[in-house]
Design a protein around this motif. Structure first.
Motif, PDB file in Angstrom:
ATOM      1  N   ILE A  89       0.864  -1.200   0.000  1.00  0.00           N
ATOM      2  CA  ILE A  89       0.000   0.000   0.000  1.00  0.00           C
ATOM      3  C   ILE A  89       0.894   1.241   0.000  1.00  0.00           C
ATOM      4  O   ILE A  89       0.637   2.217  -0.713  1.00  0.00           O
ATOM      5  N   ALA A  90       1.963   1.168   0.765  1.00  0.00           N
ATOM      6  CA  ALA A  90       2.904   2.298   0.802  1.00  0.00           C
ATOM      7  C   ALA A  90       3.481   2.550  -0.590  1.00  0.00           C
ATOM      8  O   ALA A  90       3.628   3.704  -1.012  1.00  0.00           O
ATOM      9  N   ASP A  91       3.779   1.477  -1.342  1.00  0.00           N
ATOM     10  CA  ASP A  91       4.300   1.667  -2.716  1.00  0.00           C
ATOM     11  C   ASP A  91       3.279   2.412  -3.572  1.00  0.00           C
ATOM     12  O   ASP A  91       3.637   3.310  -4.335  1.00  0.00           O
ATOM     13  N   THR A 147       0.635   9.481   4.235  1.00  0.00           N
ATOM     14  CA  THR A 147       1.282   8.959   5.442  1.00  0.00           C
ATOM     15  C   THR A 147       0.600   7.660   5.845  1.00  0.00           C
ATOM     16  O   THR A 147      -0.635   7.582   5.824  1.00  0.00           O
ATOM     17  N   ILE A 148       1.406   6.663   6.192  1.00  0.00           N
ATOM     18  CA  ILE A 148       0.824   5.393   6.660  1.00  0.00           C
ATOM     19  C   ILE A 148       1.380   5.093   8.046  1.00  0.00           C
ATOM     20  O   ILE A 148       2.598   5.068   8.256  1.00  0.00           O
ATOM     21  N   ILE A 149       0.470   4.910   8.976  1.00  0.00           N
ATOM     22  CA  ILE A 149       0.873   4.583  10.349  1.00  0.00           C
ATOM     23  C   ILE A 149       0.459   3.130  10.604  1.00  0.00           C
ATOM     24  O   ILE A 149      -0.740   2.812  10.564  1.00  0.00           O
ATOM     25  N   ALA A 150       1.438   2.284  10.842  1.00  0.00           N
ATOM     26  CA  ALA A 150       1.156   0.854  11.050  1.00  0.00           C
ATOM     27  C   ALA A 150       1.234   0.512  12.537  1.00  0.00           C
ATOM     28  O   ALA A 150       1.679   1.324  13.358  1.00  0.00           O
ATOM     29  N   ASN A 151       0.771  -0.706  12.839  1.00  0.00           N
ATOM     30  CA  ASN A 151       0.783  -1.230  14.223  1.00  0.00           C
ATOM     31  C   ASN A 151       0.055  -0.296  15.196  1.00  0.00           C
ATOM     32  O   ASN A 151       0.524  -0.045  16.315  1.00  0.00           O
ATOM     33  N   VAL A 152      -1.043   0.219  14.754  1.00  0.00           N
ATOM     34  CA  VAL A 152      -1.835   1.139  15.593  1.00  0.00           C
ATOM     35  C   VAL A 152      -2.722   0.325  16.529  1.00  0.00           C
ATOM     36  O   VAL A 152      -3.215  -0.752  16.176  1.00  0.00           O
TER      37      VAL A 152
END
Ligand code: NAD
Length: 520
Positions: free
Chosen positions: A322-324, A388-393
């Motif tokens: 998704i980040a790509d 912006t992608i914030i993971a492990n939320v």
């Protein structure tokens, strides 16, 4: 109040780039079908979000101007109500044609003042236009009911307009949301006072100009400006019978309770935190593209933006892909060819979004893609936040609890569809949600058990078309969703029912004795 020859937003030419506003003109009120310069002493500077150049000054309309708008709408109401429905429909036909003709001009105003890309701004106009076009067919829905309730006695119901109604609009859809109100309110016979967002009233001013051109009589559509002071006037003015509001919870909960306490009808669509559940069996390519588009399109400034991803099982591994896709999106001035997302609305909004990202980092989440500090070379002064992608939320984190309203996707991991449903239902908002799966059974379970009001199955932003209604749920709509925008509920909101019971006894001509008992 003197009419003005021209206004910033009514010039025949319109900007097609961010440098065309050389000498900003003040935004005017629209009263009695005329653009009227405001005598305001307080003005709100409106800056192009891509450059922070001044575009116009928006007045805090004066008390006299606010009263003049309601006077105008009140005076127009009776003759407008007494025109035939087919006459009002004809005007609405012309109005929809004019909106189509002015589509690009409306979109350009939106791009300049709101910041979204021109292609996206065209979508903003289209979604409103579709409500107007659907409202042209309201004639059949305006019919009442009739029943012979006893011998020689019948009850009929009629739909009647309310009178003067008002709409208070947010910044993120400057054309669509005024068009959730103008067509339905007017075709049903009401007159209207609109307060567009003070951050981007230009499109609404063009819509007012087109209303006059379409043949709406003076006073049917009026526009005033300002912030909380104008809102309080609307909420307290006894001649305003109903208030439509779209915007944040902070403003909307206050507006709903004060309007209701003052005996007005109120429909109020509020904030959101829309989740997508991604299942391992989904069409992965479709899901990833849909998610990136729905999270970052319009710089995340849509109430139906897909801001929260619930990755079920192994799909947590997909976050890098998704980040790509997010990295491939081009952030640029909205008039630029190929721009995928524009700036956010104000420097304050940018700071707020960046602060939430910083807090997420502090609270232990992973900033997988960081849009802070990015800017397109040509527009160094804009309000830029890149995807912006914030993971492990985790659910206790600020970035999960708050509506971010920026190009930020927060990602949570769960193991099963049941956990995904439980997580989504535990969220206090309930505007929209989506599931990505190839399993009809899983989609069916999700659809039945989920509490959000608008559900997409392999559809990232399931905003209903105007033959349905915008059916947010929970904290995303005030008043428990009793009144929703457009569709059949929209018609109900803008009309009240009158029932008439009549008795025409065939024997009356020869009756000799009065009946004294209550009919049984
Ligand atoms: P906002 O609440 O700041 O402003 C909306 C309107 O309310 C504006 O006209 C503004 O002048 C007025 N207002 C703002 N603060 C006020 C106050 N304290 N008292 C009285 N009036 C006040 O919202 P916004 O930033 O323009 O729009 C973004 C918000 O709108 C987001 O929360 C988004 O989710 C929501 N929204 C919801 C929907 C929906 O259908 N659910 C659609 C679009 C936007």
């Amino acid at each position: 109040l003197k009419p003005a020859a021209t206004a910033a937003s009514t010039a025949d030419s319109y900007p097609l780039n961010h440098d065309q506003i050389q000498s900003p003109k003040d935004t005017q009120n629209f009263l009695d079908n005329k653009f009227v310069p405001s005598q305001a002493t307080q003005w709100i500077d409106l800056h192009d979000p891509a450059t922070n150049n001044l575009v116009t000054r928006v007045p805090q309309s004066t008390d006299a101007e606010l009263l003049a708008a309601v006077d105008s709408a009140e005076k127009a109401f009776k003759p407008w109500k007494e025109t035939s429905l087919l006459h009002r429909q004809q005007i609405l036909f012309k109005y929809t044609a004019l909106i189509r003709e002015n589509w690009d001009r409306l979109a350009a105003s939106i791009t300049l003042e709101q910041g979204k890309t021109l292609a996206d701004a065209r979508g903003d106009v289209l979604r409103g236009l579709q409500v107007a076009e659907t409202a042209c067919g309201i004639t059949t829905q305006m019919t009442g009911e009739v029943l012979e309730v006893a011998k020689d006695m019948e009850t009929r119901s009629y739909r009647e307009p309310l009178g003067v109604v008002a709409a208070i609009c947010p910044f993120n859809f400057p054309a669509m949301i005024p068009l959730w109100s103008i067509p339905i309110a007017t075709v049903t016979g009401n007159t209207l006072v609109i307060k567009p967002s003070e951050r981007d009233p230009g499109a609404c001013m063009i819509l007012a100009e087109l209303a006059e051109k379409a043949g709406f009589p003076a006073g049917v559509v009026n526009i005033v400006h300002g912030a909380a002071k104008t809102v309080d006037f609307i909420l307290d003015e006894p001649r305003i019978k109903a208030v439509s509001f779209v915007g944040s919870n902070k403003a909307g909960e206050y507006i709903f309770s004060r309007a209701s306490a003052n005996g007005k009808r109120c429909q109020a669509n509020l904030g959101a935190k829309n989740h997508a559940a991604v299942l391992p069996d989904c069409n992965k390519n479709h899901a990833l593209n849909a998610i990136a588009g729905a999270a970052f399109g319009a710089a995340g400034q849509r109430c139906m933006a897909l801001s929260t991803l619930v990755m079920v099982g192994e799909t947590k591994e997909w976050v890098a892909e998704i980040a790509d896709r997010a990295k491939a999106l081009q952030m640029n001035g909205g008039f630029e060819e190929g721009a995928d997302l524009g700036p956010v609305i104000t420097p304050q909004a940018k700071k707020r979004i960046e602060d939430i990202i910083a807090t997420a980092e502090k609270e232990g989440a992973t900033i997988l893609l960081d849009g802070r500090g990015q800017k397109p070379a040509k527009y160094p002064n804009g309000n830029w936040v890149g995807p912006t992608i914030i993971a492990n939320v985790k659910p206790h984190m600020t970035c999960y609890k708050e509506e971010i309203f920026g190009p930020v996707l927060v990602c949570l991991n769960v193991e099963t569809i049941d956990e995904a449903i439980e997580l989504i239902n535990a969220n206090e908002y309930g505007n929209g949600t989506a599931i990505f799966t190839r399993s009809g059974a899983t989609a069916g379970k999700f659809q039945r058990e989920i509490e959000a009001g608008q559900v997409g199955i392999n559809v990232p932003i399931p905003v209903p078309l105007p033959m349905f209604s915008f059916t947010g749920n929970k904290k995303s709509i005030a008043g428990g969703g009793a009144s929703t925008f457009y569709g059949k509920p929209g018609l109900q909101f803008y009309t009240q029912q009158k029932t008439v019971t009549s008795l025409w006894r065939s024997e009356d001509a020869v009756a000799t004795k009065a009946s004294v008992n209550m009919p049984t």
